[in-house]
Design a protein around this motif. Structure first.
Motif, PDB file in Angstrom:
ATOM      1  N   GLN A  81      66.758  18.833  32.937  1.00 15.99           N
ATOM      2  CA  GLN A  81      67.034  18.761  31.507  1.00 15.99           C
ATOM      3  C   GLN A  81      68.230  19.644  31.198  1.00 15.99           C
ATOM      4  OE1 GLN A  81      63.761  20.175  29.117  1.00 15.99           O
ATOM      5  NE2 GLN A  81      64.720  19.564  27.201  1.00 15.99           N
ATOM      6  N   ILE A  82      69.037  19.243  30.224  1.00 13.69           N
ATOM      7  CA  ILE A  82      70.149  20.078  29.778  1.00 13.69           C
ATOM      8  C   ILE A  82      69.628  21.087  28.765  1.00 13.69           C
ATOM      9  CG2 ILE A  82      72.299  20.100  28.448  1.00 13.69           C
ATOM     10  CD1 ILE A  82      73.105  17.547  29.845  1.00 13.69           C
ATOM     11  N   GLY A  83      70.023  22.338  28.933  1.00 20.24           N
ATOM     12  CA  GLY A  83      69.701  23.401  27.990  1.00 20.24           C
ATOM     13  C   GLY A  83      70.994  24.078  27.557  1.00 20.24           C
ATOM     14  N   VAL A  84      70.968  24.746  26.412  1.00 17.27           N
ATOM     15  CA  VAL A  84      72.172  25.401  25.906  1.00 17.27           C
ATOM     16  C   VAL A  84      71.867  26.833  25.479  1.00 17.27           C
ATOM     17  CG1 VAL A  84      73.242  23.249  25.131  1.00 17.27           C
ATOM     18  CG2 VAL A  84      71.840  24.551  23.541  1.00 17.27           C
ATOM     19  N   SER A  85      72.899  27.668  25.477  1.00 16.62           N
ATOM     20  CA  SER A  85      72.879  28.996  24.873  1.00 16.62           C
ATOM     21  C   SER A  85      73.832  28.932  23.694  1.00 16.62           C
ATOM     22  CB  SER A  85      73.374  30.048  25.854  1.00 16.62           C
ATOM     23  OG  SER A  85      72.538  30.114  26.971  1.00 16.62           O
ATOM     24  N   SER A  86      73.470  29.622  22.608  1.00 16.43           N
ATOM     25  CA  SER A  86      74.324  29.544  21.422  1.00 16.43           C
ATOM     26  C   SER A  86      74.467  30.902  20.764  1.00 16.43           C
ATOM     27  CB  SER A  86      73.764  28.539  20.409  1.00 16.43           C
ATOM     28  OG  SER A  86      72.609  29.069  19.783  1.00 16.43           O
ATOM     29  N   ASP A  87      75.464  30.984  19.890  1.00 18.27           N
ATOM     30  CA  ASP A  87      75.621  32.150  19.040  1.00 18.27           C
ATOM     31  C   ASP A  87      74.611  32.032  17.901  1.00 18.27           C
ATOM     32  OD1 ASP A  87      77.779  33.282  20.477  1.00 18.27           O
ATOM     33  OD2 ASP A  87      79.148  31.861  19.529  1.00 18.27           O
ATOM     34  N   ALA A  88      74.285  33.170  17.289  1.00 15.35           N
ATOM     35  CA  ALA A  88      73.329  33.183  16.181  1.00 15.35           C
ATOM     36  C   ALA A  88      74.062  33.150  14.848  1.00 15.35           C
ATOM     37  CB  ALA A  88      72.468  34.439  16.263  1.00 15.35           C
ATOM     38  N   VAL A  89      73.447  32.523  13.855  1.00 10.73           N
ATOM     39  CA  VAL A  89      73.959  32.504  12.479  1.00 10.73           C
ATOM     40  C   VAL A  89      72.805  32.848  11.542  1.00 10.73           C
ATOM     41  CG1 VAL A  89      75.860  30.896  12.885  1.00 10.73           C
ATOM     42  CG2 VAL A  89      73.605  30.003  12.344  1.00 10.73           C
ATOM     43  N   ASP A  90      73.135  33.175  10.306  1.00  6.63           N
ATOM     44  CA  ASP A  90      72.134  33.639   9.357  1.00  6.63           C
ATOM     45  C   ASP A  90      71.344  32.524   8.682  1.00  6.63           C
ATOM     46  OD1 ASP A  90      72.696  36.335   9.799  1.00  6.63           O
ATOM     47  OD2 ASP A  90      74.389  36.259   8.390  1.00  6.63           O
ATOM     48  N   THR A  91      71.958  31.366   8.495  1.00 12.14           N
ATOM     49  CA  THR A  91      71.275  30.290   7.769  1.00 12.14           C
ATOM     50  C   THR A  91      71.300  28.997   8.562  1.00 12.14           C
ATOM     51  OG1 THR A  91      73.259  29.527   6.610  1.00 12.14           O
ATOM     52  CG2 THR A  91      71.984  31.294   5.548  1.00 12.14           C
ATOM     53  N   GLU A  92      70.342  28.128   8.277  1.00 13.64           N
ATOM     54  CA  GLU A  92      70.272  26.836   8.959  1.00 13.64           C
ATOM     55  C   GLU A  92      71.490  25.975   8.643  1.00 13.64           C
ATOM     56  OE1 GLU A  92      67.262  23.039   9.580  1.00 13.64           O
ATOM     57  OE2 GLU A  92      66.611  24.756   8.384  1.00 13.64           O
ATOM     58  N   GLU A  93      72.065  26.126   7.458  1.00 11.85           N
ATOM     59  CA  GLU A  93      73.225  25.345   7.074  1.00 11.85           C
ATOM     60  C   GLU A  93      74.443  25.647   7.948  1.00 11.85           C
ATOM     61  OE1 GLU A  93      71.272  27.013   4.791  1.00 11.85           O
ATOM     62  OE2 GLU A  93      70.262  25.170   4.171  1.00 11.85           O
ATOM     63  N   GLU A  94      74.476  26.832   8.530  1.00 11.10           N
ATOM     64  CA  GLU A  94      75.609  27.222   9.380  1.00 11.10           C
ATOM     65  C   GLU A  94      75.499  26.679  10.805  1.00 11.10           C
ATOM     66  OE1 GLU A  94      77.061  31.504   8.642  1.00 11.10           O
ATOM     67  OE2 GLU A  94      74.926  31.530   8.063  1.00 11.10           O
ATOM     68  N   VAL A  95      74.363  26.124  11.160  1.00  8.59           N
ATOM     69  CA  VAL A  95      74.141  25.631  12.520  1.00  8.59           C
ATOM     70  C   VAL A  95      74.954  24.366  12.752  1.00  8.59           C
ATOM     71  CG1 VAL A  95      72.448  24.702  14.143  1.00  8.59           C
ATOM     72  CG2 VAL A  95      71.849  26.651  12.692  1.00  8.59           C
ATOM     73  N   THR A  96      75.834  24.419  13.754  1.00  7.79           N
ATOM     74  CA  THR A  96      76.618  23.251  14.178  1.00  7.79           C
ATOM     75  C   THR A  96      76.721  23.266  15.693  1.00  7.79           C
ATOM     76  OG1 THR A  96      78.770  24.350  14.202  1.00  7.79           O
ATOM     77  CG2 THR A  96      78.046  23.415  12.081  1.00  7.79           C
ATOM     78  N   SER A  97      77.223  22.201  16.248  1.00  9.54           N
ATOM     79  CA  SER A  97      77.409  22.129  17.699  1.00  9.54           C
ATOM     80  C   SER A  97      78.474  23.110  18.185  1.00  9.54           C
ATOM     81  CB  SER A  97      77.766  20.706  18.118  1.00  9.54           C
ATOM     82  OG  SER A  97      78.956  20.296  17.480  1.00  9.54           O
ATOM     83  N   ASN A  98      79.303  23.614  17.292  1.00  8.46           N
ATOM     84  CA  ASN A  98      80.323  24.594  17.675  1.00  8.46           C
ATOM     85  C   ASN A  98      79.719  25.929  18.097  1.00  8.46           C
ATOM     86  OD1 ASN A  98      82.374  22.787  17.128  1.00  8.46           O
ATOM     87  ND2 ASN A  98      82.557  23.448  15.001  1.00  8.46           N
ATOM     88  N   LEU A  99      78.439  26.142  17.818  1.00  7.23           N
ATOM     89  CA  LEU A  99      77.778  27.389  18.204  1.00  7.23           C
ATOM     90  C   LEU A  99      77.405  27.427  19.689  1.00  7.23           C
ATOM     91  CD1 LEU A  99      75.361  27.887  15.156  1.00  7.23           C
ATOM     92  CD2 LEU A  99      77.501  29.098  15.622  1.00  7.23           C
ATOM     93  N   VAL A 100      77.434  26.278  20.365  1.00  6.45           N
ATOM     94  CA  VAL A 100      77.069  26.229  21.783  1.00  6.45           C
ATOM     95  C   VAL A 100      78.082  27.032  22.591  1.00  6.45           C
ATOM     96  CG1 VAL A 100      76.764  24.749  23.794  1.00  6.45           C
ATOM     97  CG2 VAL A 100      75.896  24.017  21.557  1.00  6.45           C
ATOM     98  N   ARG A 101      77.581  28.048  23.292  1.00  2.68           N
ATOM     99  CA  ARG A 101      78.437  28.870  24.155  1.00  2.68           C
ATOM    100  C   ARG A 101      78.455  28.353  25.588  1.00  2.68           C
ATOM    101  NH1 ARG A 101      76.158  33.789  24.983  1.00  2.68           N
ATOM    102  NH2 ARG A 101      74.461  33.433  23.573  1.00  2.68           N
ATOM    103  N   LYS A 102      77.292  27.937  26.039  1.00  3.70           N
ATOM    104  CA  LYS A 102      77.177  27.541  27.439  1.00  3.70           C
ATOM    105  C   LYS A 102      76.075  26.503  27.576  1.00  3.70           C
ATOM    106  CE  LYS A 102      75.173  30.307  30.520  1.00  3.70           C
ATOM    107  NZ  LYS A 102      74.917  31.451  31.392  1.00  3.70           N
ATOM    108  N   ALA A 103      76.306  25.525  28.427  1.00  2.00           N
ATOM    109  CA  ALA A 103      75.289  24.529  28.745  1.00  2.00           C
ATOM    110  C   ALA A 103      74.937  24.649  30.213  1.00  2.00           C
ATOM    111  CB  ALA A 103      75.789  23.125  28.423  1.00  2.00           C
ATOM    112  N   LYS A 104      73.697  24.293  30.547  1.00  2.00           N
ATOM    113  CA  LYS A 104      73.272  24.326  31.947  1.00  2.00           C
ATOM    114  C   LYS A 104      72.284  23.198  32.181  1.00  2.00           C
ATOM    115  CE  LYS A 104      69.372  27.411  31.231  1.00  2.00           C
ATOM    116  NZ  LYS A 104      68.687  28.610  31.657  1.00  2.00           N
TER     117      LYS A 104
END
Length: 126
Positions: A81-104
């Motif tokens: 399965q593909i998993g990702v690591s992401s940066d954190a944001v304060d609100t759900e509205e700020e969540v986008t695919s641009n937050l993905v730092r690394k995939a494995k």
């Protein structure tokens, strides 16, 4: 037989602490798709080129399915399965695919492979 070697390392939580020795597994060579095709062909009536073609098709199709976000379940082998690591944001509205730092690609072995770990032998090498 799993070969082991000793490796001296610094404690990452306390870099001032004395270095300690740890055990590390040493690879004993590699097995590629060609070798797997050869081994499978010697255990069945299927010829090596046919086995190789099936393994290559498996790889191609696994890549396609993972790209679509699907979990690959390979029975007694395990799941991919593909998993990702992401940066954190304060609100759900700020969540986008641009937050993905690394995939494995994560592999979770099935019970048969996990049980193998209880039966292997170890040997220290220099």
């Amino acid at each position: 037989m799993i070969q082991l070697k000793s490796l001296q390392r610094v404690n990452p939580r306390d870099v001032e602490a004395p270095k300690k020795f740890y055990v590390q597994a040493v690879g004993a060579g590699k097995t590629d798709l060609d070798r797997l095709a050869y081994l499978i062909s010697n255990q069945s009536t299927v010829r090596k080129p046919d086995c190789y073609a099936v393994l290559e098709a498996l790889l191609h199709n696994m890549m396609d399915e993972l790209r679509e976000g699907r979990i690959i379940e390979l029975g007694n082998i395990g799941n991919f399965q593909i998993g990702v690591s992401s940066d954190a944001v304060d609100t759900e509205e700020e969540v986008t695919s641009n937050l993905v730092r690394k995939a494995k690609i994560s592999f979770r072995p099935a019970k048969a492979l996990r049980d193998l770990l209880q039966t292997v032998n170890y040997k220290k090498v220099s």
